[in-house]
Design a protein around this motif. Structure first.
Motif, short mmCIF file in Angstrom:
data_model
loop_
_atom_site.label_atom_id
_atom_site.label_comp_id
_atom_site.label_asym_id
_atom_site.label_seq_id
_atom_site.Cartn_x
_atom_site.Cartn_y
_atom_site.Cartn_z
N ARG A 7 11.79 44.43 25.93
CA ARG A 7 12.65 43.25 25.85
C ARG A 7 14.08 43.60 26.28
O ARG A 7 14.73 42.83 26.99
CB ARG A 7 12.65 42.67 24.44
CG ARG A 7 11.37 41.93 24.10
CD ARG A 7 11.49 41.16 22.80
NE ARG A 7 11.89 41.97 21.66
CZ ARG A 7 11.06 42.64 20.86
NH1 ARG A 7 9.76 42.59 21.07
NH2 ARG A 7 11.52 43.33 19.85
N GLU A 9 10.88 58.03 21.13
CA GLU A 9 11.93 57.05 21.37
C GLU A 9 12.69 57.34 22.66
O GLU A 9 13.05 56.42 23.40
CB GLU A 9 12.87 56.97 20.18
CG GLU A 9 12.23 56.35 18.96
CD GLU A 9 13.14 56.34 17.74
OE1 GLU A 9 14.28 56.84 17.82
OE2 GLU A 9 12.69 55.82 16.71
N ASP A 63 7.85 47.51 22.37
CA ASP A 63 8.11 46.10 22.69
C ASP A 63 9.61 45.81 22.75
O ASP A 63 10.06 45.10 23.65
CB ASP A 63 7.44 45.20 21.65
CG ASP A 63 5.92 45.31 21.66
OD1 ASP A 63 5.35 45.82 22.65
OD2 ASP A 63 5.30 44.90 20.67
N ALA A 64 10.37 46.38 21.84
CA ALA A 64 11.82 46.19 21.83
C ALA A 64 12.46 46.79 23.08
O ALA A 64 13.37 46.20 23.67
CB ALA A 64 12.43 46.79 20.57
N GLU A 100 2.17 51.63 14.57
CA GLU A 100 3.33 50.90 14.07
C GLU A 100 4.53 51.03 15.00
O GLU A 100 5.45 50.20 14.96
CB GLU A 100 3.71 51.40 12.66
CG GLU A 100 4.25 52.81 12.60
CD GLU A 100 3.21 53.94 12.62
OE1 GLU A 100 3.62 55.10 12.46
OE2 GLU A 100 2.01 53.66 12.78
N ASP A 101 4.53 52.03 15.87
CA ASP A 101 5.64 52.23 16.80
C ASP A 101 5.52 51.36 18.04
O ASP A 101 6.41 51.39 18.91
CB ASP A 101 5.77 53.70 17.17
CG ASP A 101 6.34 54.53 16.03
OD1 ASP A 101 6.94 53.94 15.11
OD2 ASP A 101 6.19 55.76 16.06
N GLN A 102 4.47 50.56 18.13
CA GLN A 102 4.36 49.60 19.24
C GLN A 102 5.56 48.66 19.24
O GLN A 102 6.03 48.24 20.29
CB GLN A 102 3.06 48.81 19.13
CG GLN A 102 2.86 47.78 20.22
CD GLN A 102 2.66 48.38 21.59
OE1 GLN A 102 1.91 49.35 21.73
NE2 GLN A 102 3.31 47.84 22.61
N GLU A 103 6.08 48.38 18.04
CA GLU A 103 7.27 47.51 17.94
C GLU A 103 8.45 48.10 18.69
O GLU A 103 9.24 47.36 19.29
CB GLU A 103 7.64 47.30 16.47
CG GLU A 103 6.61 46.54 15.68
CD GLU A 103 6.95 46.46 14.21
OE1 GLU A 103 8.12 46.67 13.83
OE2 GLU A 103 6.03 46.18 13.43
N LEU A 104 8.60 49.42 18.66
CA LEU A 104 9.70 50.06 19.38
C LEU A 104 9.51 49.92 20.89
O LEU A 104 10.48 49.68 21.62
CB LEU A 104 9.79 51.54 19.00
CG LEU A 104 10.16 51.83 17.55
CD1 LEU A 104 10.04 53.31 17.25
CD2 LEU A 104 11.57 51.34 17.26
#
Length: 75
Positions: free
Chosen positions: A63, A25, A59-60, A53-57
């Motif tokens: 953004r 992170e 991507d965030a 599953e940490d691809q979302e982090l």
């Protein structure tokens, strides 16, 4: 991280790895900004291979960078 024939195993040639989610992170802002050295970039990529599953982090973080730039923040 070192890339071998079938992909990235999460380690660099120098032995760098991301060992914890906290390390992952903390690397994200630098990764999305293009400010990591190649070995550290591969470490992030290797983490994502092992933890998709940490691809979302990621991507965030990307953004958030866009939003900050849109509002005149230096990123």
């Amino acid at each position: 991280m070192r890339r071998d024939g079938d992909g990235n195993d999460g380690r660099t040639g120098e032995g760098q790895t991301i060992r914890t989610r906290e390390e992952f992170e903390s690397s994200l802002p630098l990764f999305v900004g293009g400010d990591l050295d190649p070995a550290d970039e591969r470490a992030v990529e290797g983490w994502l291979v092992q933890h998709p599953e940490d691809q979302e982090l990621l991507d965030a973080a990307a953004r958030a960078r866009v939003v900050l730039k849109e509002h005149g923040q230096r990123v």
